[in-house]
Design an enzyme around this catalytic site. Structure first.
Site, PDB file in Angstrom:
ATOM      1  N   GLU A  38      -4.576  -4.999  11.003  1.00 47.00           N
ATOM      2  CA  GLU A  38      -3.747  -3.866  10.832  1.00 47.00           C
ATOM      3  C   GLU A  38      -4.278  -3.139  12.463  1.00 47.00           C
ATOM      4  OE1 GLU A  38      -2.032  -2.603   7.451  1.00 47.00           O
ATOM      5  OE2 GLU A  38      -3.350  -1.211   7.957  1.00 47.00           O
ATOM      6  N   ASN A  82       0.876  -1.046  -0.075  1.00 51.45           N
ATOM      7  CA  ASN A  82      -0.166   0.144   0.144  1.00 51.45           C
ATOM      8  C   ASN A  82       0.605   1.566   0.140  1.00 51.45           C
ATOM      9  OD1 ASN A  82      -1.775   2.047   0.193  1.00 51.45           O
ATOM     10  ND2 ASN A  82      -2.384   1.509   2.213  1.00 51.45           N
ATOM     11  N   SER A 109       3.758  -2.007  10.332  1.00 51.41           N
ATOM     12  CA  SER A 109       5.455  -1.978  10.553  1.00 51.41           C
ATOM     13  C   SER A 109       6.051  -3.159  10.538  1.00 51.41           C
ATOM     14  CB  SER A 109       6.002  -1.448  12.028  1.00 51.41           C
ATOM     15  OG  SER A 109       5.354  -0.355  12.102  1.00 51.41           O
ATOM     16  N   LYS A 168      -0.121   4.422  -0.215  1.00 50.20           N
ATOM     17  CA  LYS A 168      -0.866   5.979   0.179  1.00 50.20           C
ATOM     18  C   LYS A 168      -0.167   6.710  -0.381  1.00 50.20           C
ATOM     19  CE  LYS A 168       0.220   3.420   4.707  1.00 50.20           C
ATOM     20  NZ  LYS A 168       0.202   3.462   6.175  1.00 50.20           N
ATOM     21  N   HIS A 206      -9.292   1.307   5.309  1.00 47.64           N
ATOM     22  CA  HIS A 206      -7.639   1.782   5.818  1.00 47.64           C
ATOM     23  C   HIS A 206      -8.031   1.907   7.434  1.00 47.64           C
ATOM     24  CE1 HIS A 206      -3.692   2.612   6.509  1.00 47.64           C
ATOM     25  NE2 HIS A 206      -3.595   1.412   5.722  1.00 47.64           N
ATOM     26  N   GLU A 214      -6.782   4.476   8.172  1.00 47.93           N
ATOM     27  CA  GLU A 214      -6.013   6.399   7.500  1.00 47.93           C
ATOM     28  C   GLU A 214      -7.769   6.364   6.917  1.00 47.93           C
ATOM     29  OE1 GLU A 214      -2.975   5.707   5.236  1.00 47.93           O
ATOM     30  OE2 GLU A 214      -1.620   5.514   7.435  1.00 47.93           O
ATOM     31  N   GLY A 222       2.506   2.230  10.513  1.00 48.45           N
ATOM     32  CA  GLY A 222       3.777   2.755  10.495  1.00 48.45           C
ATOM     33  C   GLY A 222       4.058   4.496  11.567  1.00 48.45           C
TER      34      GLY A 222
HETATM   35  C1  PEP Z   1      -0.742   0.168   6.364  1.00 50.42           C
HETATM   36  O1  PEP Z   1      -0.874   1.857   5.840  1.00 50.42           O
HETATM   37  O2  PEP Z   1      -1.843  -0.537   5.690  1.00 50.42           O
HETATM   38  C2  PEP Z   1       0.370  -0.672   6.571  1.00 50.42           C
HETATM   39  C3  PEP Z   1       0.694  -1.311   7.182  1.00 50.42           C
HETATM   40  O3  PEP Z   1       1.429   0.957   7.184  1.00 50.42           O
HETATM   41  P1  PEP Z   1       3.454   0.131   7.637  1.00 50.42           P
HETATM   42  O4  PEP Z   1       3.743  -0.466   7.291  1.00 50.42           O
HETATM   43  O5  PEP Z   1       4.034   1.178   7.428  1.00 50.42           O
HETATM   44  O6  PEP Z   1       3.353   0.510   9.199  1.00 50.42           O
END
Ligand code: PEP
Length: 239
Positions: A164, A7, A201, A9, A93, A95, A170
């Site tokens: 998640e 992803n 992460s 973003k 998601h 966000e 992040g």
């Molecule tokens: C995400 O935004 O779906 C995500 C898992 O981000 P990151 O890998 O940066 O934690």
């Protein structure tokens, strides 16, 4: 087959996308036993779709609107995405939920619209740190699943779930593989036979540890998917 999804973003212009995919195709040329998915921003889907159309890499969108067309300024429909070669859509998601106010009801409409159009939704669920500290992780995940999938049955093979935990996204602080396993098991007990991806992460260093858990069926990768070498290493950890 396990699914490793990137992803991006709000990152990469169309020319940066071209550069990335040129390198990435070479790096994952020999990958046979893993499904690979790239989810660039809308503005890069056209170039990515052209470059990936004869490859083994699938194309996904990060969001969609549930209506077919009309007066929805700034929104993108599933028909528009489908014509560019998109076959997956990330829905709900964190966000989108927490920065852009998406509700479980909107998310449910998006999941239904994806299924009606023959696109595969990846429904994201996960708790905030306050929920976790209050011992509410499973309650929050259960509620997001119930509301996000309301009215739908028989989802095996049609949808993927991404667990998640918001505190892990992040932040450089992933969940432990055992924590992920515990929630993934719960999701499968609740929904039946669906693929459950872990996100938060993930890096080339920890990917294998997650993938060695019996109910981790893939990964949704943000930051580490922005670099083609790092993302290719994560993909290869699944082979
Ligand atoms: C995400 O935004 O779906 C995500 C898992 O981000 P990151 O890998 O940066 O934690």
């Amino acid at each position: 087959m396990k699914l490793i999804a990137g992803n991006w973003k709000m990152n990469k212009t169309p020319s940066q996308t071209r550069e990335y995919i040129t390198k990435f195709l070479e790096l994952v040329r020999d990958v046979k036993n893993t499904e690979i998915l790239l989810c660039p921003p809308f503005t890069s889907l056209c170039v990515a779709g052209e470059m990936l159309k004869d490859s083994h890499i699938k194309l996904g969108a990060q969001n969609c609107h549930y209506e077919e067309k009309g007066a929805f300024t700034g929104e993108i429909s599933l028909s528009m995405l489908k014509e560019l070669g998109v076959s997956y859509v990330i829905v709900g998601h964190s966000e989108r939920r927490w920065l852009f106010g998406e509700t479980d009801e909107m998310i449910n409409k998006k999941v239904i619209a994806c299924l009606e159009k023959g696109l595969r939704p990846i429904l994201c669920v996960g708790e905030k740190i306050e929920d976790r500290n209050a011992g509410m992780t499973l309650k929050v995940v259960e509620s997001q699943l119930k509301l996000g999938l309301s009215g739908l049955e028989d989802l095996a093979g049609k949808i993927d779930i991404a667990y998640e935990p918001i505190w892990a996204i992040g932040t450089g602080t992933p969940a432990t593989p055992e924590d992920a396993q515990f929630v993934h098991r719960f999701i499968k007990e609740f929904l039946g036979d669906v693929r459950v991806l872990y996100g938060g992460s993930v890096s080339p260093k920890n990917a294998k540890d997650f993938l060695s858990m019996p109910d981790v069926d893939g990964l949704l990768v943000g930051t580490a998917s922005l670099d083609p070498e790092s993302f290719a290493q994560i993909v290869k950890a699944s082979e």
